[in-house]
Write a protein that holds these residues in place. Structure first.
Motif, PDB file in Angstrom:
ATOM      1  N   ASN A 253       0.829  -1.206   0.000  1.00  9.70           N
ATOM      2  CA  ASN A 253       0.000   0.000   0.000  1.00  9.70           C
ATOM      3  C   ASN A 253       0.865   1.258   0.000  1.00  9.70           C
ATOM      4  OD1 ASN A 253      -1.581   2.236   1.623  1.00  9.70           O
ATOM      5  ND2 ASN A 253      -3.127   0.855   0.774  1.00  9.70           N
ATOM      6  N   ASP A 254       1.924   1.246   0.813  1.00 16.66           N
ATOM      7  CA  ASP A 254       2.840   2.388   0.861  1.00 16.66           C
ATOM      8  C   ASP A 254       3.547   2.590  -0.477  1.00 16.66           C
ATOM      9  OD1 ASP A 254       2.179   2.886   3.480  1.00 16.66           O
ATOM     10  OD2 ASP A 254       3.973   1.917   4.322  1.00 16.66           O
ATOM     11  N   ALA A 255       3.972   1.479  -1.100  1.00 17.95           N
ATOM     12  CA  ALA A 255       4.676   1.573  -2.374  1.00 17.95           C
ATOM     13  C   ALA A 255       3.771   2.156  -3.457  1.00 17.95           C
ATOM     14  CB  ALA A 255       5.180   0.193  -2.792  1.00 17.95           C
ATOM     15  N   VAL A 256       2.526   1.685  -3.510  1.00 17.47           N
ATOM     16  CA  VAL A 256       1.577   2.202  -4.492  1.00 17.47           C
ATOM     17  C   VAL A 256       1.297   3.679  -4.233  1.00 17.47           C
ATOM     18  CG1 VAL A 256      -0.783   2.033  -5.359  1.00 17.47           C
ATOM     19  CG2 VAL A 256       0.532  -0.045  -4.922  1.00 17.47           C
ATOM     20  N   GLY A 257       1.175   4.028  -2.954  1.00 16.43           N
ATOM     21  CA  GLY A 257       0.938   5.423  -2.603  1.00 16.43           C
ATOM     22  C   GLY A 257       2.077   6.327  -3.049  1.00 16.43           C
ATOM     23  N   HIS A 258       3.322   5.864  -2.873  1.00 13.22           N
ATOM     24  CA  HIS A 258       4.480   6.650  -3.312  1.00 13.22           C
ATOM     25  C   HIS A 258       4.516   6.782  -4.825  1.00 13.22           C
ATOM     26  CE1 HIS A 258       6.518   5.776   0.726  1.00 13.22           C
ATOM     27  NE2 HIS A 258       6.409   7.085   0.631  1.00 13.22           N
ATOM     28  N   PHE A 259       4.149   5.711  -5.533  1.00 10.72           N
ATOM     29  CA  PHE A 259       4.098   5.760  -6.985  1.00 10.72           C
ATOM     30  C   PHE A 259       3.087   6.808  -7.446  1.00 10.72           C
ATOM     31  CE2 PHE A 259       1.800   4.285 -10.808  1.00 10.72           C
ATOM     32  CZ  PHE A 259       2.815   4.405 -11.739  1.00 10.72           C
ATOM     33  N   ILE A 260       1.918   6.779  -6.863  1.00 10.91           N
ATOM     34  CA  ILE A 260       0.873   7.756  -7.223  1.00 10.91           C
ATOM     35  C   ILE A 260       1.364   9.173  -6.982  1.00 10.91           C
ATOM     36  CG2 ILE A 260      -1.435   8.589  -6.620  1.00 10.91           C
ATOM     37  CD1 ILE A 260      -2.122   5.654  -5.907  1.00 10.91           C
ATOM     38  N   LYS A 261       1.978   9.395  -5.817  1.00  8.85           N
ATOM     39  CA  LYS A 261       2.485  10.723  -5.461  1.00  8.85           C
ATOM     40  C   LYS A 261       3.547  11.191  -6.462  1.00  8.85           C
ATOM     41  CE  LYS A 261       4.896  13.192  -1.755  1.00  8.85           C
ATOM     42  NZ  LYS A 261       5.529  13.048  -0.413  1.00  8.85           N
ATOM     43  N   ASP A 262       4.479  10.287  -6.820  1.00 12.95           N
ATOM     44  CA  ASP A 262       5.557  10.654  -7.740  1.00 12.95           C
ATOM     45  C   ASP A 262       5.027  10.948  -9.141  1.00 12.95           C
ATOM     46  OD1 ASP A 262       7.315  10.355  -5.687  1.00 12.95           O
ATOM     47  OD2 ASP A 262       8.127   8.432  -6.358  1.00 12.95           O
ATOM     48  N   VAL A 263       4.030  10.194  -9.584  1.00 17.09           N
ATOM     49  CA  VAL A 263       3.449  10.438 -10.901  1.00 17.09           C
ATOM     50  C   VAL A 263       2.744  11.782 -10.935  1.00 17.09           C
ATOM     51  CG1 VAL A 263       1.655   9.688 -12.513  1.00 17.09           C
ATOM     52  CG2 VAL A 263       3.226   8.002 -11.527  1.00 17.09           C
ATOM     53  N   LYS A 264       1.949  12.053  -9.926  1.00 17.35           N
ATOM     54  CA  LYS A 264       1.161  13.286  -9.918  1.00 17.35           C
ATOM     55  C   LYS A 264       2.020  14.534  -9.716  1.00 17.35           C
ATOM     56  CE  LYS A 264      -3.232  11.187  -8.636  1.00 17.35           C
ATOM     57  NZ  LYS A 264      -3.868  11.525  -9.935  1.00 17.35           N
ATOM     58  N   SER A 265       3.177  14.353  -9.062  1.00 18.66           N
ATOM     59  CA  SER A 265       4.076  15.491  -8.860  1.00 18.66           C
ATOM     60  C   SER A 265       5.089  15.628  -9.996  1.00 18.66           C
ATOM     61  CB  SER A 265       4.822  15.330  -7.536  1.00 18.66           C
ATOM     62  OG  SER A 265       5.688  14.209  -7.585  1.00 18.66           O
ATOM     63  N   ASN A 266       4.958  14.758 -10.986  1.00 24.60           N
ATOM     64  CA  ASN A 266       5.859  14.737 -12.147  1.00 24.60           C
ATOM     65  C   ASN A 266       7.295  14.392 -11.763  1.00 24.60           C
ATOM     66  OD1 ASN A 266       5.986  14.896 -14.953  1.00 24.60           O
ATOM     67  ND2 ASN A 266       6.878  16.962 -14.905  1.00 24.60           N
ATOM     68  N   ASP A 267       7.463  13.710 -10.644  1.00 29.96           N
ATOM     69  CA  ASP A 267       8.783  13.270 -10.209  1.00 29.96           C
ATOM     70  C   ASP A 267       9.179  11.961 -10.887  1.00 29.96           C
ATOM     71  OD1 ASP A 267      11.112  13.464  -8.289  1.00 29.96           O
ATOM     72  OD2 ASP A 267      10.269  11.533  -7.662  1.00 29.96           O
ATOM     73  N   PHE A 268       8.190  11.200 -11.342  1.00 34.47           N
ATOM     74  CA  PHE A 268       8.448   9.945 -12.052  1.00 34.47           C
ATOM     75  C   PHE A 268       7.807   9.998 -13.423  1.00 34.47           C
ATOM     76  CE2 PHE A 268       7.165   5.741 -13.485  1.00 34.47           C
ATOM     77  CZ  PHE A 268       8.381   5.084 -13.460  1.00 34.47           C
ATOM     78  N   PRO A 269       8.554   9.685 -14.469  1.00 33.91           N
ATOM     79  CA  PRO A 269       9.972   9.321 -14.469  1.00 33.91           C
ATOM     80  C   PRO A 269      10.868  10.551 -14.497  1.00 33.91           C
ATOM     81  CG  PRO A 269       9.083   9.118 -16.671  1.00 33.91           C
ATOM     82  CD  PRO A 269       7.936   9.525 -15.796  1.00 33.91           C
ATOM     83  N   ASN A 270      12.081  10.421 -13.955  1.00 33.55           N
ATOM     84  CA  ASN A 270      13.056  11.514 -14.039  1.00 33.55           C
ATOM     85  C   ASN A 270      13.947  11.297 -15.260  1.00 33.55           C
ATOM     86  OD1 ASN A 270      15.028   9.587 -13.361  1.00 33.55           O
ATOM     87  ND2 ASN A 270      14.852  10.037 -11.165  1.00 33.55           N
ATOM     88  N   GLU A 271      14.971  12.092 -15.415  1.00 30.95           N
ATOM     89  CA  GLU A 271      15.833  12.011 -16.590  1.00 30.95           C
ATOM     90  C   GLU A 271      16.551  10.666 -16.699  1.00 30.95           C
ATOM     91  OE1 GLU A 271      18.536  15.193 -17.049  1.00 30.95           O
ATOM     92  OE2 GLU A 271      16.984  16.761 -17.115  1.00 30.95           O
ATOM     93  N   ASP A 272      17.001  10.153 -15.541  1.00 30.81           N
ATOM     94  CA  ASP A 272      17.712   8.862 -15.540  1.00 30.81           C
ATOM     95  C   ASP A 272      16.810   7.710 -15.901  1.00 30.81           C
ATOM     96  OD1 ASP A 272      20.080  10.091 -14.837  1.00 30.81           O
ATOM     97  OD2 ASP A 272      19.794   9.739 -12.688  1.00 30.81           O
ATOM     98  N   GLU A 273      15.505   7.908 -15.773  1.00 32.27           N
ATOM     99  CA  GLU A 273      14.531   6.852 -16.061  1.00 32.27           C
ATOM    100  C   GLU A 273      13.860   7.039 -17.416  1.00 32.27           C
ATOM    101  OE1 GLU A 273      13.320   6.137 -11.357  1.00 32.27           O
ATOM    102  OE2 GLU A 273      12.448   7.780 -12.511  1.00 32.27           O
ATOM    103  N   SER A 274      14.422   7.922 -18.202  1.00 35.41           N
ATOM    104  CA  SER A 274      13.877   8.201 -19.528  1.00 35.41           C
ATOM    105  C   SER A 274      14.909   7.880 -20.609  1.00 35.41           C
ATOM    106  CB  SER A 274      13.466   9.675 -19.631  1.00 35.41           C
ATOM    107  OG  SER A 274      12.518  10.011 -18.639  1.00 35.41           O
ATOM    108  N   TYR A 275      14.455   7.666 -21.852  1.00 34.02           N
ATOM    109  CA  TYR A 275      15.344   7.345 -22.958  1.00 34.02           C
ATOM    110  C   TYR A 275      15.536   8.569 -23.849  1.00 34.02           C
ATOM    111  CZ  TYR A 275      14.573   2.544 -21.532  1.00 34.02           C
ATOM    112  OH  TYR A 275      14.523   1.377 -20.810  1.00 34.02           O
TER     113      TYR A 275
END
Length: 275
Positions: A253-275
Motif C-alpha cells: 500500500n505504501d509503495a503504491v501510494g508513493h508511486f501515485i504521489k511521484d506520478v502526480k508530482s511529475n517526479d516519475f519518471p526523471n531524466e535517468d529513467e527516460s530514454y
C-alpha cells in the motif's frame, strides 16, 4: 522411451519417498500454498518442501466467500502456472468441489486431467471412508494422493461453521479411523485441519504416512499455511493458528501510494529513467 534428470543436476526434487523419509527421521515438512508463477518461484527458491495449489485460490485470488465456486479448469490454470516456476518443490493440487464426489470414475478423470494438463505431481482430496473407492482408483492409476481430514472447507455448508472439529469422542474416533483408511487406500500424506492438538498427535503416531497440520498443534509431521495469510497480504482472516511472517499489505500500500504521489508530482519518471 523415458527421460530422466541428469545425475549431475544441482537441484534435487522433493518426492513422496523423500517426504516419507522425513517423517521417519523426524524432520518436519514445510508446505505453503501458491497459485501463480511469480509467487511460486519465490517460495520454491526459498526451499519449501511442498507447494499446495489449493482451492483456497477461490478465496484469495478470486474473492469468493468459500472454496466451492472454483472450477477444475481454473485449478488446472493455477497449477500450470505454479509448475512452470518450480525446480525443487513437490506440487500438489486440490481437486475442487464437484469434481470427485460423484463417483470414482469422475474422481479419476479429474485427477488425470490435473496431472496431464498442469504437470503437477499429485492431487489432494477431502474426506475419509466416503471417498475410499475414489482414492484407491486414483492411486491405482499411478497418481499420488494426499488426504484431508478434520475441517474440510468444501463441506462448510454441511458443517455450518469453521470451528474446531473432532472435539467430541465419536468424531475423534471417526477421524482416526478415516486416517487409517486413507493410509490403507494408498494416500502418501494427510492434512489435518483445525483439530485438537492431542488428537492430531495421536493420529500422527498411529499412521505411517506423514501428517501436515494447519491449526492442529505441533505434533504433526509438518505444517501448512496459506501464503497470502502468512505474508500479511490478507487482513480479514485471523484464526488462532495463523502466524504472520510479514506485513506485505501495508508495504505494498505504501509503495503504491508513493508511486501515485511521484506520478502526480511529475517526479516519475526523471531524466535517468527516460530514454
Amino acid at each position: 522411451m523415458s527421460v530422466h534428470p541428469s545425475e549431475g543436476s544441482k537441484v534435487k526434487r522433493v518426492t513422496t519417498h523423500q517426504l516419507q523419509m522425513m517423517k521417519t527421521r523426524g524432520e518436519k515438512i514445510a508446505m505453503l500454498t501458491a497459485y501463480d508463477y511469480s509467487m511460486a518461484r519465490i517460495v520454491d527458491e526459498a526451499g519449501i518442501d511442498v507447494i499446495l495449489v489449493g482451492d483456497s485460490a477461490s478465496n484469495v485470488m478470486a474473492g469468493h466467500e468459500t472454496t466451492l465456486p472454483i472450477t477444475l479448469d481454473q485449478m488446472i490454470y493455477h497449477a500450470s502456472s505454479v509448475v512452470r516456476a518450480i525446480s525443487r518443490a513437490f506440487v500438489i493440487v486440490d481437486i475442487p468441489f464437484g469434481s470427485y464426489q460423484g463417483n470414482s470414475s469422475e474422481a479419476l478423470k479429474s485427477s488425470i486431467r490435473i496431472m496431464k494438463e498442469s504437470g503437477a505431481h499429485g492431487v489432494k482430496v477431502e474426506g475419509g471412508e466416503e471417498i475410499q473407492q475414489s482414492v484407491e482408483r486414483i492411486v491405482n492409476a499411478g497418481v499420488p494422493v494426499m488426504g484431508h481430514l478434520g475441517l474440510t472447507p468444501q463441506s462448510i455448508y454441511q458443517f455450518g461453521t469453521y470451528t474446531v472439529r473432532a472435539k467430541e469422542k465419536a468424531e475423534a474416533e471417526k477421524l482416526l479411523r478415516d486416517a487409517k483408511i486413507l493410509e490403507e487406500s494408498g494416500c502418501f500424506a494427510i492434512v489435518l485441519e483445525k483439530v485438537p492438538a492431542d488428537l492430531a498427535k495421536e493420529v500422527s503416531s498411529q499412521i505411517n504416512i506423514p501428517t501436515i497440520g494447519i491449526g492442529a498443534g505441533g505434533g504433526t509431521d509438518g505444517q501448512v499455511l496459506v501464503l497470502h495469510d502468512m505474508l500479511g497480504i490478507t487482513k480479514d482472516f485471523q484464526p488462532r493458528f495463523l502466524r504472520r511472517y510479514a506485513d506485505l499489505a501495508n508495504i505494498m500500500n505504501d509503495a503504491v501510494g508513493h508511486f501515485i504521489k511521484d506520478v502526480k508530482s511529475n517526479d516519475f519518471p526523471n531524466e535517468d529513467e527516460s530514454y
